[in-house]
Design an enzyme around this catalytic site. Structure first.
Site, short mmCIF file in Angstrom:
data_model
loop_
_atom_site.label_atom_id
_atom_site.label_comp_id
_atom_site.label_asym_id
_atom_site.label_seq_id
_atom_site.Cartn_x
_atom_site.Cartn_y
_atom_site.Cartn_z
N ILE A 192 4.32 -1.51 3.49
CA ILE A 192 3.87 -0.12 3.42
C ILE A 192 4.90 0.71 2.66
O ILE A 192 6.10 0.67 2.96
CB ILE A 192 3.69 0.47 4.83
CG1 ILE A 192 2.58 -0.26 5.59
CG2 ILE A 192 3.42 1.98 4.76
CD1 ILE A 192 1.19 -0.06 5.04
N LYS A 193 4.42 1.48 1.68
CA LYS A 193 5.27 2.47 1.01
C LYS A 193 4.88 3.85 1.51
O LYS A 193 3.71 4.22 1.51
CB LYS A 193 5.11 2.41 -0.50
CG LYS A 193 6.01 3.43 -1.21
CD LYS A 193 5.64 3.64 -2.67
CE LYS A 193 6.51 4.71 -3.30
NZ LYS A 193 6.08 5.10 -4.66
N GLN A 194 5.89 4.61 1.94
CA GLN A 194 5.63 5.94 2.48
C GLN A 194 6.76 6.88 2.10
O GLN A 194 7.91 6.46 1.94
CB GLN A 194 5.50 5.87 4.01
CG GLN A 194 5.15 7.17 4.69
CD GLN A 194 3.87 7.78 4.20
OE1 GLN A 194 3.88 8.60 3.27
NE2 GLN A 194 2.74 7.37 4.78
N LEU A 209 0.82 -1.21 0.00
CA LEU A 209 0.00 0.00 0.00
C LEU A 209 0.86 1.26 0.00
O LEU A 209 1.71 1.44 0.87
CB LEU A 209 -0.92 0.02 1.23
CG LEU A 209 -1.92 1.18 1.25
CD1 LEU A 209 -2.90 1.09 0.09
CD2 LEU A 209 -2.69 1.21 2.57
N TRP A 210 0.62 2.11 -1.00
CA TRP A 210 1.19 3.45 -1.04
C TRP A 210 0.37 4.31 -0.08
O TRP A 210 -0.75 4.71 -0.41
CB TRP A 210 1.09 4.02 -2.43
CG TRP A 210 2.08 3.62 -3.48
CD1 TRP A 210 2.90 4.48 -4.18
CD2 TRP A 210 2.35 2.32 -4.03
NE1 TRP A 210 3.65 3.77 -5.11
CE2 TRP A 210 3.34 2.44 -5.03
CE3 TRP A 210 1.84 1.04 -3.75
CZ2 TRP A 210 3.82 1.37 -5.76
CZ3 TRP A 210 2.32 -0.05 -4.47
CH2 TRP A 210 3.30 0.12 -5.46
#
Length: 352
Positions: A238-240, A200-201
């Site tokens: 998780i992409k952050q 998830l972005w």
């Protein structure tokens, strides 16, 4: 790239980044990346054997295979930022095969790109590098431009392409976020049922998040809460964006916060800001991969290495870097991806 080269690229920040000792959230509280990560973390979860197999494929491909770290090439900018703006610097990437070739030549764990790109090349490459199908996008052809993630592909078709994982973006904080949360949560549930992993972005977007000349879209308190919402809908990774400041909740005067978030659980050091993001990913049980960011020209290599050092020392799981790599000659792009990976392969760069 050896350790001395990495130190040189960090320049005046080398000591503050490489010698920093985190005194906010102890590294002993974290679930850190490692060769056994899938067994140690997901082996006790509700993830099915098929999901575990695909997670194993992600973690055991490319130059970082067997380390627990990830280097992913994302190229969905043709929709997110328009194809012309994204590929004009190097037009070979209008051809999706070159996107996949860059990921393979660059030693990446996976390639994350659009449903159309991967559909065009699936029979040739799905068995050679893990596919991450990005199933929703923000399109920029509506006038005036609006910012809303809408579904472009389906989970079932991602599975038909042989994908190891699906990826999606939620614009937390936007007017449309409630619908996006429901859509993506349902998509991720279906992806897990079919045996695919989920990435998830976790981006935040609201014009009110800029105040008095400060952009709180990259504040660690706001982005970390987006991460926490992301892992709640069972994102495996998780992409952050890498945090650059703190205190967004207080400055904008919304949501809820606690003084300890600012004086005990974080500091001004970039590693501590990122550590708070990791903590909100279930203390690292869901891996945090930070964004490589836009291409700025000559500083790209140094910027990418710096981001990798911050992420690794904070307890993160890797980088997902696109524009810095594909908006250049392929040889130079490969070298940049390899430099990022060298940070994670460097045993002298340890958890702070």
């Amino acid at each position: 790239m050896n350790h001395d080269n990495i130190v040189s690229l960090l320049g005046s920040d080398a000591e503050s980044l490489l010698q920093h000792e985190c005194k906010t959230i102890s590294k002993d509280m974290l679930h850190l990346p490692g060769p056994d990560f899938v067994d140690r973390i997901f082996g006790q979860s509700n993830r099915t054997p098929q999901v575990l197999r695909n997670l194993g494929q992600l973690y055991n491909t490319g130059r970082l295979a067997g380390t627990g770290y990830l280097s992913i090439l994302p190229v969905d900018q043709g929709i997110e930022h328009t194809a012309g703006a994204s590929f004009a610097p190097n037009p070979i990437y209008f051809d999706p095969e070159n996107i996949i070739k860059l990921a393979i030549e660059g030693g990446c764990n996976a390639v994350a790109t659009t449903y159309g790109n991967l559909a065009m090349m699936s029979r040739k490459y799905a068995h050679k590098i893990p596919f991450v199908v990005k199933i929703n996008h923000n399109e920029l052809l509506t006038y005036p431009n609006k910012f809303d993630q809408i579904m472009f592909g389906s989970v079932e078709e991602a599975w038909n392409l042989g994908a190891a994982a699906v990826g999606a973006t939620i614009y937390f904080g936007s007017e449309e976020s409630n619908r996006q949360i429901i859509e993506v949560a349902e998509a991720f549930e279906r992806a897990h049922q079919l045996g695919m992993a989920t990435i998830l972005w976790c981006y935040v977007r609201n014009n009110a998040f800029k105040k008095d000349g400060v952009d709180y879209h990259v504040a660690t308190d706001i982005t970390a809460q987006a991460n926490h919402l992301g892992v709640t809908i069972q994102a495996d990774i998780i992409k952050q964006k890498l945090p650059e400041n703190n205190g967004g909740f207080k400055a904008i005067n919304f949501a809820k916060s606690h003084p300890a978030m600012y004086d005990k659980l974080s500091s001004d050091n970039p590693i501590d800001l990122c550590r708070y993001q990791v903590a909100n990913c279930y203390m690292g049980r869901a891996g945090l991969i930070n964004s490589g960011g836009e291409s700025k020209g000559e500083s790209d290599l140094a910027d990418a290495v710096r981001t990798a050092v911050v992420n690794k020392r904070a307890g993160g799981m890797g980088l997902i870097s696109g524009r810095k790599a594909f908006q250049k000659d392929m040889k130079v792009g490969v070298e940049l991806l390899n430099a990022i990976q060298d940070v994670y392969l460097d045993n002298q760069i340890t958890i702070a």
